[in-house]
Design an enzyme around this catalytic site. Structure first.
Site, PDB file in Angstrom:
ATOM      1  N   HIS A  70      38.846  40.196   4.565  1.00 22.85           N
ATOM      2  CA  HIS A  70      40.212  39.694   4.796  1.00 22.85           C
ATOM      3  C   HIS A  70      40.972  40.522   5.830  1.00 22.85           C
ATOM      4  CE1 HIS A  70      39.919  36.767   1.630  1.00 22.85           C
ATOM      5  NE2 HIS A  70      39.773  37.670   0.681  1.00 22.85           N
TER       6      HIS A  70
ATOM      7  N   ASP B  91      31.379  34.858  -0.309  1.00 18.66           N
ATOM      8  CA  ASP B  91      32.503  35.231  -1.174  1.00 18.66           C
ATOM      9  C   ASP B  91      33.331  33.970  -1.417  1.00 18.66           C
ATOM     10  OD1 ASP B  91      34.244  37.991  -1.904  1.00 18.66           O
ATOM     11  OD2 ASP B  91      35.480  36.213  -1.549  1.00 18.66           O
TER      12      ASP B  91
END
Ligand SMILES: [Zn+2]
Length: 344
Positions: A125, A162
């Protein structure tokens, strides 16, 4: 091929203290306990170095790196609503990125057939100049950048399984045709990015492949997208290196998302990627991202390691026969604009 597969780790991962937080040191403890009981599944444990500044700064501006160092040195706290750091977090983050980079060297030098780089904090992220979503530096992006710039590769594939969209990696290579980024993620879910229509920009159009799936997506959906989309893409792109953003929060037990994967699904996806990598003679490495149900995280990491170290079955196409045709078909049709090989 040389010796044993390698497990990269560093004790500083335990010193990234996030307080009462799902991304906690206990994740590493749970993984360690499980793997230790299984004799590390044939993996050799190696301590990761800290990333070298120029390698890190090829993705993250020096001023940003310095700001994270300063924030941690001053005792840490909340960087944003989700992202918490402590005094030990900067060193942990340097080793998390350094492990991913060492993984690239081990693989490209033929020193390990497979590598798993297991550290905290996770990375996918993190934007170049912004920490977010429990991530400080985008470890896998730093590793891919290193593979291109320093190791002089021309084609790197990143598969991100993910459950959250890897917005950092997505954006860092958005305009590059040297990195094929393929992400399977739940939508809607944090961080809200990664619609199917985000395909990259400029020369990178078609090299960003977003495969959002609905809540409830199970082994058949994830494995179907790997077998029917990611594997054909790999065949077409012919990467010289394949990296997996290996998060385990799509597991049915995970508290942060609503997907329904099991250990068998992670093993099947691993075998599929291992099989195509063998065909392409491309080395394969995994970088730990999320996964917040401690037991499921540990057993799913173990399932991944087992799938990398056990003899590869002749038939690796386990779950994908049941893959929803609509999900796979829509992806193939959309992607055939850039990848005619994928036309149904
Ligand atoms: Zn995640």
């Amino acid at each position: 091929m040389a010796s044993a597969p390698v497990w990269l780790e560093h004790p500083s991962s335990l010193n990234h203290d996030t307080g009462a937080h799902p991304e906690q040191p206990a994740r590493m403890v749970a993984i360690d306990r499980e793997l230790s009981a299984r004799d590390w599944l044939g993996f050799e444990r190696v301590t990761s170095p800290a990333v070298e500044a120029p390698v890190l700064e090829a993705v993250h501006p020096a001023e940003y790196v310095a700001s994270i160092e300063r924030f941690c040195a001053n005792g840490g706290g909340h960087i944003d609503m989700d992202t918490v750091v402590s005094r030990g977090s900067f060193e942990a983050a340097l080793h998390a990125a350094g492990g991913a980079v060492r993984m690239v060297d081990l693989l490209l030098d033929g020193d390990a057939p497979y590598v798993f780089s297991a550290h905290r904090p996770p990375g996918h992220h993190a934007e170049p100049a912004r920490a977010m979503g429990f991530c400080l530096f985008d470890n896998i992006a730093v590793a891919a950048r290193y593979a291109l710039d320093v190791r002089r590769l021309e084609r790197v594939m990143i598969l991100d399984w993910d459950v959250h969209h890897g917005n950092g990696t997505n954006d860092i290579f958005h305009s590059s045709d040297q990195v094929l980024f393929v992400s399977i993620h739940q939508s809607p879910l944090y961080p809200g990015t990664g619609p199917a229509g985000d395909v990259g920009t400029g020369a990178g159009r078609g090299f960003t492949v977003n495969l959002p799936v609905g809540p409830g997506a199970d082994d058949r959906v994830f494995c179907g997208l790997v077998d029917r989309v990611a594997v054909p893409l790999a065949r077409a792109f012919a990467p010289q290196l394949v990296l997996i953003s290996a998060g385990y929060d799509a597991h049915r037990d995970d508290p942060l998302a609503e997907c329904e994967l099991t250990e068998e699904g992670y093993a099947a996806m691993t075998r599929s990627m291992r099989s195509i990598c063998r065909t392409l003679e491309a080395p394969l490495g995994c970088v730990l991202e999320g996964g917040y149900a401690l037991g499921a995280l540990a057993s799913s990491v173990a399932a991944t390691l087992a799938a990398l170290s056990e003899p590869l079955p002749a038939e690796v196409d386990g779950f994908s026969d049941g893959a929803p045709a609509a999900v796979v078909g829509a992806a193939l049709e959309r992607l055939s604009e850039w990848w005619p090989e994928l036309a149904v």
